[in-house]
Write a protein that holds these residues in place. Structure first.
Motif, short mmCIF file in Angstrom:
data_model
loop_
_atom_site.label_atom_id
_atom_site.label_comp_id
_atom_site.label_asym_id
_atom_site.label_seq_id
_atom_site.Cartn_x
_atom_site.Cartn_y
_atom_site.Cartn_z
N LEU A 195 0.83 -1.20 0.00
CA LEU A 195 0.00 0.00 0.00
C LEU A 195 0.87 1.26 0.00
CD1 LEU A 195 -2.72 -1.19 2.51
CD2 LEU A 195 -3.24 -0.20 0.27
N ASP A 196 1.89 1.26 0.83
CA ASP A 196 2.81 2.39 0.89
C ASP A 196 3.52 2.59 -0.45
OD1 ASP A 196 4.50 4.38 2.52
OD2 ASP A 196 6.03 3.03 1.70
N GLU A 197 3.98 1.52 -1.05
CA GLU A 197 4.66 1.61 -2.34
C GLU A 197 3.73 2.09 -3.45
OE1 GLU A 197 7.95 -1.95 -1.55
OE2 GLU A 197 6.13 -2.36 -2.73
N SER A 198 2.42 1.90 -3.25
CA SER A 198 1.44 2.30 -4.26
C SER A 198 0.97 3.74 -4.09
CB SER A 198 0.23 1.36 -4.21
OG SER A 198 0.62 0.03 -4.47
N GLY A 199 1.47 4.42 -3.05
CA GLY A 199 1.15 5.83 -2.88
C GLY A 199 0.15 6.14 -1.79
N PHE A 200 -0.29 5.14 -1.04
CA PHE A 200 -1.26 5.39 0.03
C PHE A 200 -0.57 5.87 1.30
CE2 PHE A 200 -3.61 2.70 -2.84
CZ PHE A 200 -4.87 3.28 -2.82
N THR A 201 -1.28 6.68 2.06
CA THR A 201 -0.78 7.19 3.34
C THR A 201 -1.83 6.92 4.41
OG1 THR A 201 -1.71 9.39 2.92
CG2 THR A 201 0.56 9.01 2.21
N ARG A 202 -1.46 7.17 5.68
CA ARG A 202 -2.38 6.95 6.80
C ARG A 202 -2.97 5.55 6.75
NH1 ARG A 202 -6.45 11.89 7.21
NH2 ARG A 202 -6.85 10.86 9.21
N ILE A 203 -2.11 4.56 6.57
CA ILE A 203 -2.51 3.16 6.42
C ILE A 203 -2.76 2.55 7.80
CG2 ILE A 203 -1.79 0.90 5.58
CD1 ILE A 203 0.14 2.53 3.66
N SER A 204 -3.88 1.87 7.94
CA SER A 204 -4.18 1.16 9.19
C SER A 204 -4.75 -0.21 8.88
CB SER A 204 -5.16 1.96 10.06
OG SER A 204 -6.42 2.10 9.40
N VAL A 205 -4.50 -1.16 9.79
CA VAL A 205 -4.98 -2.53 9.65
C VAL A 205 -5.72 -2.93 10.93
CG1 VAL A 205 -4.34 -4.94 9.29
CG2 VAL A 205 -3.04 -3.13 8.15
N ASN A 206 -6.91 -3.45 10.78
CA ASN A 206 -7.66 -3.99 11.91
C ASN A 206 -7.87 -5.48 11.68
OD1 ASN A 206 -8.09 -1.42 13.12
ND2 ASN A 206 -9.77 -1.04 11.69
N VAL A 207 -7.52 -6.30 12.67
CA VAL A 207 -7.78 -7.73 12.60
C VAL A 207 -9.08 -8.00 13.34
CG1 VAL A 207 -6.93 -10.04 13.11
CG2 VAL A 207 -5.32 -8.24 12.48
N LEU A 208 -10.09 -8.46 12.62
CA LEU A 208 -11.41 -8.67 13.20
C LEU A 208 -11.55 -10.07 13.74
CD1 LEU A 208 -13.50 -6.91 10.40
CD2 LEU A 208 -12.59 -5.92 12.51
N PRO A 209 -12.12 -10.23 14.92
CA PRO A 209 -12.27 -11.57 15.48
C PRO A 209 -13.33 -12.37 14.73
CG PRO A 209 -13.40 -9.96 16.85
CD PRO A 209 -12.65 -9.17 15.81
#
Length: 216
Positions: A195-209
């Protein structure tokens, strides 16, 4: 000219025969019965939204009906899924636009056309991230948002990949014969890196139970 058999021909067909309603809810989880909802997309009022790998269009139909976007464009490369979505929800046009197209090609043809893009176990699972993520960045307006759900590990419990590599998974051609589909199941840090290499910023990941027993 030869064409590749559509591996999504049978997917969702049984449900479509008995359930033609616009869903009342929108879920990101695999089980579609819990977790966060469309609030992750932000306020959609007046926004142009793209559903990448929309399948039968149920999530897109929900957003059009309940969240007042200017338009939702439901994109899917499968002729069968495009036909199914058109049959189920074509009446929601023009606010719902159902497009049969390769997602990467569509995004490149729509520079800065979208305020929000999303995928619920859709095209971002089944397209090389190094192709679809840069294309999504092109299609988003400045400040736009991409939200997607993907598997944290394979459905049989096998860990996600530590690099951008797909697995070939079994599928079924329209005539019932065996086929395969490619799916990218990647670790969190791999998604973040691409995602970073593709130009996105403010990247967040949520792992859902999970809401059910087993490795899902």
């Amino acid at each position: 000219m030869t064409t590749t058999p559509d591996p999504w021909h049978h997917y969702g067909r049984t449900r479509a025969e008995r359930d033609r309603a616009v869903p009342d809810a929108f879920h990101w989880t695999w089980s579609q019965d819990g977790g966060p909802g469309p609030e992750l997309l932000g306020d959609l009022a007046g926004q142009v939204v793209g559903d990448l790998g929309a399948g039968a269009g149920r999530h897109a139909a929900h957003l059009v009906t309940h969240h007042k976007p200017a338009q939702v464009v439901a994109v899917d490369a499968s002729p069968a899924q495009h036909a199914m979505a058109t049959d189920l929800y074509g009446y929601l046009a023009p606010r719902l636009r159902i497009v049969g197209s390769d997602v990467v090609a569509h995004l490149h043809a729509m520079p800065e056309a979208y305020d929000v893009l999303y995928s619920v176990f859709g095209a971002l699972d089944f397209t090389d991230p190094r192709e679809v993520l840069p294309a999504a960045a092109v299609a988003l307006r400045p400040g736009g948002r991409l939200v997607f759900s993907s598997l944290a590990h394979y459905l049989n419990g096998t860990p996600a990949q530590a690099d951008v590599v797909p697995a070939d998974l079994p599928a079924k051609a329209p005539d019932g014969s065996a086929a395969t589909i490619r799916r990218w199941v990647l670790q969190e840090q791999v998604w973040t890196k691409v995602l970073d290499e593709s130009g996105f910023t403010r990247i967040s990941v949520n792992v859902l139970p999970t809401t059910s027993e087993g490795p899902r």
